[in-house]
Enzyme design. Structure first.
Site, PDB file in Angstrom:
ATOM      1  N   HIS A  51     -14.061 -33.349  17.299  1.00 43.06           N
ATOM      2  CA  HIS A  51     -14.470 -33.471  15.896  1.00 43.06           C
ATOM      3  C   HIS A  51     -13.407 -34.244  15.128  1.00 43.06           C
ATOM      4  CE1 HIS A  51     -15.174 -32.296  11.734  1.00 43.06           C
ATOM      5  NE2 HIS A  51     -16.409 -32.023  12.087  1.00 43.06           N
ATOM      6  N   ASP A 106     -23.994 -30.657   9.990  1.00 45.25           N
ATOM      7  CA  ASP A 106     -22.618 -30.718   9.466  1.00 45.25           C
ATOM      8  C   ASP A 106     -22.446 -29.793   8.267  1.00 45.25           C
ATOM      9  OD1 ASP A 106     -19.983 -31.421   9.716  1.00 45.25           O
ATOM     10  OD2 ASP A 106     -20.212 -33.475   8.994  1.00 45.25           O
TER      11      ASP A 106
END
Ligand code: MN
Length: 355
Positions: free
Chosen positions: A192, A318
């Site tokens: 990430h 997200d």
């Protein structure tokens, strides 16, 4: 079993697929407190950290307040938000930079506590949450042990690593215990984004470009390329890396990456760039999976599917950084047939994260 849940725009009828959102963020109370301490004491030299969590954890703007409070909820409010947007399941990972800013000892202990809490939330809501383990690359052998504990004892589904750890990248063989563990456990490592490290961030910060708008993608794409060029996948051919934001731009580069890598290797231009067993693009097609976090844009999704493979691109929201019902509508409207859409929202995630 992941069950479809109707979104507001589904008109009360569940869709023919369960929406599994695969890059969803949370933060524990302990990590929040430790992170706040670093901000208050200005304890590390990392301008990107202060720009990112310094903002989200201290700003009183509506967006920051929303995000800071949502991050710490692993219960009713998060599930209500999922219900409202028709998200059946979230794959949860500790938000960036996670434990990777702390000294090794603090990071190791916070990682274990985070995994215990996350596993508890997943046990409370097994049909709504699955989790990725937090590990501390600062202590690679312990990180590998913790990943193994998290998967085999806690039921977590892989690891979440928030890109560089204090400016260091996972292509350094000192970190490879982590990949050894992930490969042998058969679980993915999700890389990430985080803000670029101190020796890279200056020109980004000058224009406010260090975060999700652009700097994240540059830094994480660099990390992906370092893994490939550094031979990680020749050493660990069955390793699976999951990345967000449709691959941080790299799917657009496949031709040039192959061309220039071959040219550089042939010219023996760099000691650090040795021949690989496969083409750069092969690794991006065979060792990576891609999620659409923050990129619910039809042309980019269809393009990415066309070059890395339709069976490698899956849905992500997200949350809570991106919580926009319209984006779910846009994803539902992708011009895919029923089987492809079920794979995009559900089937690929079930396979990659062993749901
Ligand atoms: Mn994210």
């Amino acid at each position: 079993m992941v069950t479809p849940i109707p979104a507001a725009h589904d008109g009360g009828v569940a869709p023919p697929y369960a929406r599994i959102a695969t890059e969803e963020a949370f933060m524990t109370r302990d990590v929040y407190a430790a992170t706040r301490r670093v901000i208050e004491e200005h304890a590390i030299d990392d301008p990107g950290f202060y720009a990112l969590q310094g903002h989200y954890l201290t700003s009183t703007s509506e967006r920051s307040t929303f995000i800071a409070s949502r991050l710490q909820d692993l219960g009713d409010r998060r599930i209500a938000d999922m219900d409202a947007t028709g998200i059946s399941m979230q794959i949860l990972g500790l938000t960036a930079p996670g434990v990777q800013i702390f000294d090794a000892e603090t990071a190791v202990s916070l990682a274990a506590a985070t995994n215990d809490e996350l596993a508890e939330a997943c046990r409370r809501h097994p049909d709504r949450f699955a989790g990725l383990a937090t590990i501390a690359p600062q202590a690679p052998a312990k990180a590998a042990e913790e990943l193994s504990r998290a998967v085999t004892q806690l039921g977590l589904k892989g690891a979440m690593i928030n890109s560089h750890t204090r400016g260091e990248y996972l292509d350094d063989p000192k970190f490879w215990d982590i990949f050894e563990a992930a490969q042998s456990l058969g679980v993915p490592v999700y890389i990430h984004p985080v803000t670029p490290p101190p020796n890279m961030i200056g020109p980004f910060l000058e224009r406010g470009l260090e975060g999700a708008i652009f700097g994240f993608a540059v830094e994480t794409a660099l990390h992906m390329m370092r893994l490939i060029v550094g031979g990680v996948f020749d050493r660990f051919p069955d390793l699976t890396i999951t990345v967000g934001h449709l691959g941080e731009g790299l799917p657009f580069w496949l031709y040039r990456l192959d061309y220039m890598h071959k040219a550089s290797v042939t010219a023996k231009r760099y000691e650090a760039m040795q021949p690989l067993q496969r083409k750069v693009s092969d690794y991006l097609k065979e060792n990576f999976f891609y999620t659409t976090s923050g990129m619910p844009w039809e042309p980019a999704i269809l393009y990415t599917r066309s070059v890395v493979g339709a069976d490698r691109v899956m849905y992500a929201m997200d949350y809570p950084y991106e919580y926009v019902a319209e984006e779910v509508v846009m994803s539902d409207a992708l011009p895919l047939d029923a089987e492809e859409k079920r794979a995009f929202f559900q089937g690929i995630a079930e396979k990659v994260f062993s749901l």
